[in-house]
Write a protein that holds these residues in place. Sequence first.
Motif, PDB file in Angstrom:
ATOM      1  N   THR A  96     -56.448  32.843 -35.774  1.00 51.60           N
ATOM      2  CA  THR A  96     -57.700  33.109 -35.098  1.00 51.60           C
ATOM      3  C   THR A  96     -56.926  33.590 -33.584  1.00 51.60           C
ATOM      4  O   THR A  96     -55.824  33.601 -33.427  1.00 51.60           O
ATOM      5  N   MET A  97     -57.769  34.437 -33.135  1.00 51.39           N
ATOM      6  CA  MET A  97     -57.232  35.421 -32.155  1.00 51.39           C
ATOM      7  C   MET A  97     -58.385  35.296 -30.833  1.00 51.39           C
ATOM      8  O   MET A  97     -59.574  35.241 -31.235  1.00 51.39           O
ATOM      9  N   MET A  98     -57.881  35.388 -29.709  1.00 48.69           N
ATOM     10  CA  MET A  98     -58.625  35.622 -28.686  1.00 48.69           C
ATOM     11  C   MET A  98     -58.203  36.797 -27.949  1.00 48.69           C
ATOM     12  O   MET A  98     -56.996  37.027 -27.802  1.00 48.69           O
ATOM     13  N   ILE A  99     -59.333  37.767 -27.470  1.00 54.13           N
ATOM     14  CA  ILE A  99     -59.122  39.035 -26.726  1.00 54.13           C
ATOM     15  C   ILE A  99     -59.709  38.843 -25.432  1.00 54.13           C
ATOM     16  O   ILE A  99     -60.863  38.763 -25.401  1.00 54.13           O
ATOM     17  N   LYS A 100     -58.959  39.090 -24.270  1.00 58.25           N
ATOM     18  CA  LYS A 100     -59.570  39.344 -23.064  1.00 58.25           C
ATOM     19  C   LYS A 100     -60.170  40.431 -22.901  1.00 58.25           C
ATOM     20  O   LYS A 100     -59.636  41.755 -22.474  1.00 58.25           O
ATOM     21  N   THR A 103     -65.929  43.368 -21.480  1.00 59.94           N
ATOM     22  CA  THR A 103     -67.021  44.601 -21.511  1.00 59.94           C
ATOM     23  C   THR A 103     -67.328  44.439 -23.227  1.00 59.94           C
ATOM     24  O   THR A 103     -68.613  45.241 -23.298  1.00 59.94           O
ATOM     25  N   HIS A 104     -66.736  43.750 -23.725  1.00 61.09           N
ATOM     26  CA  HIS A 104     -67.129  43.908 -25.332  1.00 61.09           C
ATOM     27  C   HIS A 104     -68.386  43.181 -25.434  1.00 61.09           C
ATOM     28  O   HIS A 104     -68.657  42.014 -24.875  1.00 61.09           O
ATOM     29  N   PRO A 105     -69.453  43.623 -26.153  1.00 62.98           N
ATOM     30  CA  PRO A 105     -70.804  43.143 -26.201  1.00 62.98           C
ATOM     31  C   PRO A 105     -70.768  41.704 -26.903  1.00 62.98           C
ATOM     32  O   PRO A 105     -71.845  40.957 -26.731  1.00 62.98           O
ATOM     33  N   GLU A 106     -69.817  41.409 -27.755  1.00 63.19           N
ATOM     34  CA  GLU A 106     -69.817  40.197 -28.215  1.00 63.19           C
ATOM     35  C   GLU A 106     -68.899  39.044 -27.732  1.00 63.19           C
ATOM     36  O   GLU A 106     -68.619  37.899 -28.079  1.00 63.19           O
ATOM     37  N   ALA A 107     -68.445  39.416 -26.421  1.00 63.44           N
ATOM     38  CA  ALA A 107     -67.712  38.626 -25.629  1.00 63.44           C
ATOM     39  C   ALA A 107     -68.467  37.314 -25.111  1.00 63.44           C
ATOM     40  O   ALA A 107     -69.591  37.584 -24.769  1.00 63.44           O
ATOM     41  N   LYS A 108     -67.853  36.283 -24.953  1.00 70.00           N
ATOM     42  CA  LYS A 108     -68.203  35.101 -24.216  1.00 70.00           C
ATOM     43  C   LYS A 108     -67.372  34.348 -23.348  1.00 70.00           C
ATOM     44  O   LYS A 108     -66.237  34.350 -23.653  1.00 70.00           O
ATOM     45  N   GLY A 109     -67.731  34.290 -22.226  1.00 72.70           N
ATOM     46  CA  GLY A 109     -66.959  34.098 -21.168  1.00 72.70           C
ATOM     47  C   GLY A 109     -65.689  35.040 -20.969  1.00 72.70           C
ATOM     48  O   GLY A 109     -64.728  34.640 -20.585  1.00 72.70           O
ATOM     49  N   GLY A 110     -65.951  36.286 -21.162  1.00 69.11           N
ATOM     50  CA  GLY A 110     -64.909  37.418 -21.102  1.00 69.11           C
ATOM     51  C   GLY A 110     -63.822  37.573 -22.414  1.00 69.11           C
ATOM     52  O   GLY A 110     -63.238  38.518 -22.207  1.00 69.11           O
ATOM     53  N   TRP A 111     -63.997  36.647 -23.185  1.00 71.82           N
ATOM     54  CA  TRP A 111     -63.397  36.491 -24.434  1.00 71.82           C
ATOM     55  C   TRP A 111     -63.983  36.960 -25.638  1.00 71.82           C
ATOM     56  O   TRP A 111     -65.161  36.456 -25.820  1.00 71.82           O
ATOM     57  N   ILE A 112     -63.422  37.391 -26.440  1.00 66.09           N
ATOM     58  CA  ILE A 112     -63.744  37.815 -27.980  1.00 66.09           C
ATOM     59  C   ILE A 112     -62.919  36.923 -29.002  1.00 66.09           C
ATOM     60  O   ILE A 112     -61.915  36.823 -28.685  1.00 66.09           O
ATOM     61  N   SER A 127     -70.401  34.319 -34.206  1.00 66.54           N
ATOM     62  CA  SER A 127     -71.580  34.683 -33.331  1.00 66.54           C
ATOM     63  C   SER A 127     -71.999  33.513 -32.596  1.00 66.54           C
ATOM     64  O   SER A 127     -73.307  33.764 -31.928  1.00 66.54           O
ATOM     65  N   ASP A 128     -71.693  32.456 -32.664  1.00 66.17           N
ATOM     66  CA  ASP A 128     -72.128  31.241 -32.220  1.00 66.17           C
ATOM     67  C   ASP A 128     -71.228  30.880 -30.911  1.00 66.17           C
ATOM     68  O   ASP A 128     -70.375  31.754 -30.351  1.00 66.17           O
ATOM     69  N   GLU A 129     -71.570  29.543 -30.096  1.00 62.96           N
ATOM     70  CA  GLU A 129     -70.724  29.237 -29.007  1.00 62.96           C
ATOM     71  C   GLU A 129     -69.653  28.505 -29.093  1.00 62.96           C
ATOM     72  O   GLU A 129     -69.272  27.896 -28.312  1.00 62.96           O
ATOM     73  N   PHE A 130     -69.357  28.155 -30.244  1.00 64.38           N
ATOM     74  CA  PHE A 130     -68.567  26.916 -30.837  1.00 64.38           C
ATOM     75  C   PHE A 130     -67.303  27.155 -30.010  1.00 64.38           C
ATOM     76  O   PHE A 130     -66.677  26.237 -29.211  1.00 64.38           O
ATOM     77  N   CYS A 131     -66.326  28.270 -30.163  1.00 71.41           N
ATOM     78  CA  CYS A 131     -65.375  28.420 -29.410  1.00 71.41           C
ATOM     79  C   CYS A 131     -65.160  28.322 -28.141  1.00 71.41           C
ATOM     80  O   CYS A 131     -64.379  27.751 -27.430  1.00 71.41           O
ATOM     81  N   PHE A 132     -66.309  29.365 -27.385  1.00 68.99           N
ATOM     82  CA  PHE A 132     -66.407  29.401 -26.030  1.00 68.99           C
ATOM     83  C   PHE A 132     -66.639  27.963 -25.496  1.00 68.99           C
ATOM     84  O   PHE A 132     -66.032  27.579 -24.210  1.00 68.99           O
ATOM     85  N   ALA A 133     -67.627  27.310 -26.043  1.00 72.53           N
ATOM     86  CA  ALA A 133     -67.881  25.853 -25.624  1.00 72.53           C
ATOM     87  C   ALA A 133     -66.772  25.080 -25.158  1.00 72.53           C
ATOM     88  O   ALA A 133     -66.822  24.386 -24.029  1.00 72.53           O
ATOM     89  N   CYS A 134     -65.702  25.065 -26.042  1.00 69.59           N
ATOM     90  CA  CYS A 134     -64.630  24.035 -25.793  1.00 69.59           C
ATOM     91  C   CYS A 134     -63.500  25.016 -24.860  1.00 69.59           C
ATOM     92  O   CYS A 134     -63.077  24.274 -23.789  1.00 69.59           O
ATOM     93  N   HIS A 135     -63.356  26.197 -25.154  1.00 64.85           N
ATOM     94  CA  HIS A 135     -62.261  26.974 -24.295  1.00 64.85           C
ATOM     95  C   HIS A 135     -62.722  27.033 -22.795  1.00 64.85           C
ATOM     96  O   HIS A 135     -61.923  27.395 -22.099  1.00 64.85           O
ATOM     97  N   GLN A 136     -64.049  27.118 -22.628  1.00 64.20           N
ATOM     98  CA  GLN A 136     -64.533  27.690 -21.169  1.00 64.20           C
ATOM     99  C   GLN A 136     -63.792  26.369 -20.117  1.00 64.20           C
ATOM    100  O   GLN A 136     -63.722  26.603 -19.109  1.00 64.20           O
ATOM    101  N   ASN A 137     -63.377  25.222 -20.725  1.00 63.65           N
ATOM    102  CA  ASN A 137     -62.915  24.082 -19.792  1.00 63.65           C
ATOM    103  C   ASN A 137     -61.363  24.293 -19.457  1.00 63.65           C
ATOM    104  O   ASN A 137     -60.909  23.817 -18.710  1.00 63.65           O
TER     105      ASN A 137
END
Length: 137
Positions: A96-100, A103-112, A127-137
């Motif tokens: 699994t990989m996170m890219i800050k 500007t990317h159209p599929e970024a959530k909270g600034g991360w892909i 395409s869902d919010e699963f990763c972002f929902a936990c990592h935003q904390n």
Amino acid sequence: MVFIFMMTFIACTSKESAVPLVPADYSDWQNTIEELLTYEIPGHTLKARMIYINDVGTTVLPREVNEQVTYNYPEGTIIIKENYASSTSETPDNITMMIKDSTHPEAKGGWIWIAKDMNSGEEKIPSDEFCFACHQN
């Protein structure tokens, strides 16, 4: 639970990438930890992890906000996690990989977020919010 998570994660991903997203040389990057992590983290797959970070991400310094240590990673930071079935596995089952990249159209909270199945080589951006929902904390 791992099977259910993986099926949910795979089902909630966008089309397969036409070009490789995971850099081939990531294992030459700095490790964020010195050893294989083997404790469980809710929502994460498999039983062991090794985490790498690119040079851009190593420039960030921790800071304390509301008595919690945080990191404000700069654009271009890439964090890669190899996920292993056990602490004795020799190769990862998936990456699994996170890219800050805000500007990317599929970024959530600034991360892909990207998932790579090591058996098939298939890479997908969820395409869902699963990763972002936990990592935003």
